[in-house]
Motif scaffolding. Structure first.
Motif, PDB file in Angstrom:
ATOM      1  N   GLY A  65       0.896  -1.104   0.037  1.00 53.01           N
ATOM      2  CA  GLY A  65       0.033  -0.053  -0.142  1.00 53.01           C
ATOM      3  C   GLY A  65       0.948   1.144   0.062  1.00 53.01           C
ATOM      4  N   ILE A  66       0.491   2.424  -0.858  1.00 44.82           N
ATOM      5  CA  ILE A  66       1.420   3.498  -0.977  1.00 44.82           C
ATOM      6  C   ILE A  66       0.565   4.646  -0.966  1.00 44.82           C
ATOM      7  CG2 ILE A  66       1.907   3.172  -3.012  1.00 44.82           C
ATOM      8  CD1 ILE A  66       4.735   4.328  -2.631  1.00 44.82           C
ATOM      9  N   LEU A  67       1.205   5.717  -0.189  1.00 46.10           N
ATOM     10  CA  LEU A  67       0.524   7.173  -0.393  1.00 46.10           C
ATOM     11  C   LEU A  67       1.731   7.885  -0.834  1.00 46.10           C
ATOM     12  CD1 LEU A  67      -1.634   7.450   2.901  1.00 46.10           C
ATOM     13  CD2 LEU A  67      -2.354   6.771   0.843  1.00 46.10           C
ATOM     14  N   LEU A  68       1.648   8.861  -1.791  1.00 45.46           N
ATOM     15  CA  LEU A  68       2.276   9.820  -2.215  1.00 45.46           C
ATOM     16  C   LEU A  68       1.694  11.072  -2.039  1.00 45.46           C
ATOM     17  CD1 LEU A  68       4.021   8.474  -5.463  1.00 45.46           C
ATOM     18  CD2 LEU A  68       4.940   8.319  -3.183  1.00 45.46           C
ATOM     19  N   LEU A 104      -3.940  -1.639   5.920  1.00 46.91           N
ATOM     20  CA  LEU A 104      -4.227  -1.045   4.485  1.00 46.91           C
ATOM     21  C   LEU A 104      -4.937   0.265   5.057  1.00 46.91           C
ATOM     22  CD1 LEU A 104      -4.602  -3.430   1.539  1.00 46.91           C
ATOM     23  CD2 LEU A 104      -3.002  -1.809   1.894  1.00 46.91           C
ATOM     24  N   ILE A 105      -6.122   0.057   5.842  1.00 50.84           N
ATOM     25  CA  ILE A 105      -7.245   1.041   6.175  1.00 50.84           C
ATOM     26  C   ILE A 105      -6.594   2.181   7.107  1.00 50.84           C
ATOM     27  CG2 ILE A 105      -9.024   1.138   7.539  1.00 50.84           C
ATOM     28  CD1 ILE A 105     -10.137  -1.591   6.433  1.00 50.84           C
ATOM     29  N   CYS A 152      -4.227   8.113   6.586  1.00 52.94           N
ATOM     30  CA  CYS A 152      -3.374   9.222   6.711  1.00 52.94           C
ATOM     31  C   CYS A 152      -3.683  10.179   5.520  1.00 52.94           C
ATOM     32  CB  CYS A 152      -2.067   8.788   6.335  1.00 52.94           C
ATOM     33  SG  CYS A 152      -0.853  10.018   6.598  1.00 52.94           S
ATOM     34  N   THR A 153      -3.952  11.446   5.972  1.00 47.53           N
ATOM     35  CA  THR A 153      -4.229  12.708   5.138  1.00 47.53           C
ATOM     36  C   THR A 153      -2.861  13.194   4.507  1.00 47.53           C
ATOM     37  OG1 THR A 153      -4.037  14.327   6.834  1.00 47.53           O
ATOM     38  CG2 THR A 153      -6.232  13.287   6.423  1.00 47.53           C
ATOM     39  N   ARG A 154      -3.380  13.986   3.300  1.00 49.20           N
ATOM     40  CA  ARG A 154      -2.150  14.390   2.517  1.00 49.20           C
ATOM     41  C   ARG A 154      -1.585  15.487   3.681  1.00 49.20           C
ATOM     42  NH1 ARG A 154      -2.661  19.467  -0.856  1.00 49.20           N
ATOM     43  NH2 ARG A 154      -0.751  19.509  -1.958  1.00 49.20           N
ATOM     44  N   ALA A 155      -2.404  16.337   4.435  1.00 46.20           N
ATOM     45  CA  ALA A 155      -2.004  17.292   5.601  1.00 46.20           C
ATOM     46  C   ALA A 155      -1.008  16.636   6.401  1.00 46.20           C
ATOM     47  CB  ALA A 155      -3.169  17.942   6.096  1.00 46.20           C
ATOM     48  N   GLU A 156      -1.484  15.484   6.978  1.00 46.75           N
ATOM     49  CA  GLU A 156      -0.677  14.854   7.762  1.00 46.75           C
ATOM     50  C   GLU A 156       1.010  14.239   7.561  1.00 46.75           C
ATOM     51  OE1 GLU A 156      -3.422  12.697  11.048  1.00 46.75           O
ATOM     52  OE2 GLU A 156      -3.486  11.895   9.042  1.00 46.75           O
ATOM     53  N   LEU A 157       0.714  13.930   5.961  1.00 45.07           N
ATOM     54  CA  LEU A 157       1.860  13.199   5.346  1.00 45.07           C
ATOM     55  C   LEU A 157       2.973  14.687   5.155  1.00 45.07           C
ATOM     56  CD1 LEU A 157       0.829  10.855   2.682  1.00 45.07           C
ATOM     57  CD2 LEU A 157       2.284  10.535   4.289  1.00 45.07           C
ATOM     58  N   LEU A 158       2.618  15.633   5.077  1.00 47.04           N
ATOM     59  CA  LEU A 158       3.470  16.868   4.546  1.00 47.04           C
ATOM     60  C   LEU A 158       3.794  17.820   5.837  1.00 47.04           C
ATOM     61  CD1 LEU A 158       1.764  17.668   0.906  1.00 47.04           C
ATOM     62  CD2 LEU A 158       4.051  16.509   1.409  1.00 47.04           C
ATOM     63  N   ASP A 159       2.969  17.741   6.657  1.00 42.96           N
ATOM     64  CA  ASP A 159       3.076  18.780   7.807  1.00 42.96           C
ATOM     65  C   ASP A 159       4.385  18.929   8.334  1.00 42.96           C
ATOM     66  OD1 ASP A 159       2.814  20.304  10.022  1.00 42.96           O
ATOM     67  OD2 ASP A 159       1.230  19.364  10.929  1.00 42.96           O
TER      68      ASP A 159
END
Ligand SMILES: [Zn+2]
Length: 341
Positions: free
Chosen positions: A181-184, A233-234, A239-246
């Motif tokens: 699973g991956i988030l970018l 995975l869930i 995880c939100t974009r804001a959390e990833l980048l903060d």
């Protein structure tokens, strides 16, 4: 400090940026990596001054390169390359085993302007960019180069999209039988998400417990139950974009927030930096391989200027420098071989 994260240890003095933080979810054994990039990605994107959609795509690609490279055991260079028939024709990012990243993108300005006019501002969009629109029909290729006399590892997948992350998952499923699973995420300097410059991040989980990584996926697949994997995975997808980048949210705090109910153990983070491997030697070899006559045609105001596509450094040669270069060429006999910077 490595160990199981608790509320007390998440705010410790660990570095918070420009790193890959490996972790394992204690309850299920699912392994993962969180990548955070600030200054290096900003340097890579702003030196040549890419148009914003191109910069956004390249930022996502740099995050993908960093997180993928960190899952592989290699001593050399990991390269990720995208080629398409759309406005963005090519994107290359690579990372040495020391964690030095670089990247560049080639694009067609007219086609790009047309698509920008159609889609509106996208650099700060919530969703990752659709590679099918920006790159069009094409492919993504991976290489691991460990120097002369070693076998090159190579992988190739179509740009099926929609996002870069989807292309990677497609590749994993197709060629390596790895569940992942991956988030970018990436954001420009003027984003409300709070960076001083461009920022990029990636969160990767793999259904590959314990040692072995990509080398022996099949042995390990059965160890993580479907239920545990779906739960991982869930949690990852939450995880939100804001959390990833903060930049104000340290990696360990984010991992704790996402996975603390199942326990999360972290390992020593791996630092990332920006670094180019171009050199005068390599440029001279290219010039020699092209020959003096061909090079003279590129002379502008008495100089030939070669610019590194990765770091935008100029290498300048006036007549005297060219005379010296080709004189040495004749002495040593024969042509140098063309090579990339
Ligand atoms: Zn360079």
């Amino acid at each position: 400090m490595p160990g199981v994260l608790t509320l007390e240890t998440t705010g410790s003095t660990n570095p918070v940026d420009d790193l890959v933080q490996p972790f394992v979810i204690e309850k299920s054994g699912v392994r993962g990596r969180l990548l955070r990039l600030g200054a290096p990605v900003d340097t890579i994107l702003t030196r040549p001054g890419y148009p914003r959609p191109v910069a956004r795509l390249l930022a996502e690609m740099l995050a993908l390169t960093g997180v993928l490279a960190s899952t592989l055991k290699y001593d050399g260079v990991f390269t990720l390359q995208l080629k398409g028939e759309g406005p963005v024709r090519t994107m290359v990012a690579d990372m040495t085993s020391d964690g030095a990243l670089r990247g560049y993108a080639g694009f067609d300005p007219a086609g790009l302007a047309e698509l920008e006019a159609e889609l509106g501002p996208v650099a700060d969009a919530e969703e990752p960019l659709d590679v099918r629109r920006w790159l069009g029909k094409g492919h993504m290729a991976f290489t691991v180069d460990q120097g002369p006399n070693t076998q090159r590892y190579q992988g190739l997948v179509e740009l099926s999209g929609p996002s870069l992350a989807d292309c990677l998952l497609h590749y994993f499923r197709q060629s390596q039988q790895i569940n992942a699973g991956i988030l970018l995420a990436a954001a420009p300097p003027d984003s409300e998400l709070g960076g001083d410059g461009w920022r990029a991040s990636a969160l990767l989980i793999e259904r590959v417990p314990e040692a072995g990584g990509h080398q022996s996926p099949s042995d390990d697949l059965t160890e993580i139950s479907g239920e545990d994997w779906n739960r991982a995975l869930i949690l990852t997808a939450s995880c939100t974009r804001a959390e990833l980048l903060d930049p104000a949210l340290p990696p360990n705090s984010l991992l704790y927030r996402l996975f603390h109910e199942d326990g999360v153990r972290v390992f020593p983070p791996r630092p990332l930096s920006v670094g180019c491997r171009c050199s005068l030697d390599k440029v001279e070899n290219i010039l020699r391989s092209l020959g003096r006559d061909a090079i003279d045609e590129y002379k502008v105001e008495g100089e030939v200027v070669m610019t590194c596509e990765f770091c935008a450094q100029d290498f300048r040669f006036d007549d005297a420098a060219l005379d010296r270069l080709y004189a040495r060429h004749v002495e040593t006999g024969g042509k140098g071989s063309a090579q990339s910077l």
